[in-house]
Design an enzyme around this catalytic site. Structure first.
Site, PDB file in Angstrom:
ATOM      1  N   ARG A  69      29.876   3.087  40.036  1.00 37.41           N
ATOM      2  CA  ARG A  69      30.299   1.731  39.710  1.00 37.41           C
ATOM      3  C   ARG A  69      30.408   0.926  40.999  1.00 37.41           C
ATOM      4  NH1 ARG A  69      29.005   0.426  34.674  1.00 37.41           N
ATOM      5  NH2 ARG A  69      30.196   1.520  33.063  1.00 37.41           N
ATOM      6  N   ALA A  81      29.079   3.361  27.146  1.00 38.72           N
ATOM      7  CA  ALA A  81      29.301   1.984  26.694  1.00 38.72           C
ATOM      8  C   ALA A  81      28.191   1.095  27.216  1.00 38.72           C
ATOM      9  CB  ALA A  81      30.654   1.469  27.190  1.00 38.72           C
ATOM     10  N   GLU A  98      23.606   2.874  22.683  1.00 33.79           N
ATOM     11  CA  GLU A  98      24.154   3.312  23.964  1.00 33.79           C
ATOM     12  C   GLU A  98      24.441   4.817  23.978  1.00 33.79           C
ATOM     13  OE1 GLU A  98      24.411   1.673  26.800  1.00 33.79           O
ATOM     14  OE2 GLU A  98      23.629  -0.170  25.914  1.00 33.79           O
ATOM     15  N   GLU A 102      22.612   6.822  27.033  1.00 32.31           N
ATOM     16  CA  GLU A 102      23.411   7.350  28.144  1.00 32.31           C
ATOM     17  C   GLU A 102      23.634   8.854  28.076  1.00 32.31           C
ATOM     18  OE1 GLU A 102      26.932   5.160  29.054  1.00 32.31           O
ATOM     19  OE2 GLU A 102      25.833   3.282  29.323  1.00 32.31           O
ATOM     20  N   GLU A 128      35.760 -10.650  27.421  1.00 34.19           N
ATOM     21  CA  GLU A 128      35.028  -9.454  27.011  1.00 34.19           C
ATOM     22  C   GLU A 128      35.804  -8.699  25.937  1.00 34.19           C
ATOM     23  OE1 GLU A 128      32.893  -5.503  28.864  1.00 34.19           O
ATOM     24  OE2 GLU A 128      34.744  -6.215  29.786  1.00 34.19           O
ATOM     25  N   GLU A 147      16.020   1.887  35.070  1.00 32.00           N
ATOM     26  CA  GLU A 147      15.458   2.460  36.292  1.00 32.00           C
ATOM     27  C   GLU A 147      16.465   2.537  37.430  1.00 32.00           C
ATOM     28  OE1 GLU A 147      13.306  -1.613  37.993  1.00 32.00           O
ATOM     29  OE2 GLU A 147      12.093  -0.045  37.023  1.00 32.00           O
ATOM     30  N   GLU A 149      19.744   3.258  36.904  1.00 33.68           N
ATOM     31  CA  GLU A 149      20.896   4.023  36.427  1.00 33.68           C
ATOM     32  C   GLU A 149      20.753   5.500  36.768  1.00 33.68           C
ATOM     33  OE1 GLU A 149      23.009   2.317  32.504  1.00 33.68           O
ATOM     34  OE2 GLU A 149      20.949   2.961  32.164  1.00 33.68           O
TER      35      GLU A 149
END
Length: 196
Positions: A69, A81, A98, A102, A128, A147, A149
């Protein structure tokens, strides 16, 4: 008897909203508001919304994702998520997508995603909103990562995740909320067995 004077609340009135920055995920605005009789400048961040999923494997372990992150400059352990592809996308469909992207696991249909809870992540300055689902009856598939991640899937016992929350190793808000809500809802009622 003491007299209690009730003060009328003066509403907040937005006088203006100016877009200051638009990125890939959010828009940042400067709002001019009249609050409590005084004019002020407030920051506002708009986010189209997101969905998250707590995937429960056949053995009862929860499939977590470990990823870098940038905002924290470190790796975190989270539930899968992602943001909505479009503002009107149903959040259950986002969660369905997702999950597979993921973790490399999928469910046969969105009906195997059980709604758990909704949360707003940062109410002071951002809108959000995330819906969180529990995924059961997982089927092996493959990851579909962007690409840029790098995501590792980490199966974890629920008790270990709770300990990581209490010791500060997990700090992500949606992940903490999901784990604690799942533990409260399923551990006490033996419903966790229904998910596998």
């Amino acid at each position: 008897m003491e007299n209690k004077v009730e003060h009328e609340r003066i509403p907040v009135v937005r006088l203006d909203r100016q877009l200051k920055y638009q990125g890939n995920i959010l828009k940042i605005y400067e709002d001019t508001v009249l609050a409590n009789g005084h004019e002020a400048k407030w920051d506002f961040i708009h986010h189209d919304g997101a969905a998250a999923v707590l995937p429960v494997a056949e053995d009862g372990r929860i499939l977590m994702v470990r990823q870098y992150r940038n905002a924290l400059d470190r790796f975190t352990l989270e539930i899968p998520a992602g943001k909505l592809d479009a503002p009107g996308e149903p959040k259950v469909e986002c969660a369905y997508r997702e999950l597979e992207e993921e973790t490399g696991y999928r469910v046969d249909s969105p009906k195997h995603l059980e709604y758990l809870m909704s949360l707003t992540t940062t109410v002071a300055f951002c809108d959000e909103a995330i819906d969180i689902f529990v995924a059961h009856h997982l089927q092996p598939s493959r990851q579909h990562l962007d690409e840029d991640e790098v995501i590792d899937v980490v199966p974890c016992e629920l008790e270990d995740l709770e300990n990581m929350i209490y010791t500060g190793r997990i700090t992500d808000g949606k992940t903490i909320a999901a784990i604690m809500a799942y533990a409260r809802k399923y551990r006490s009622s033996d419903k966790a067995d229904d998910l596998v």
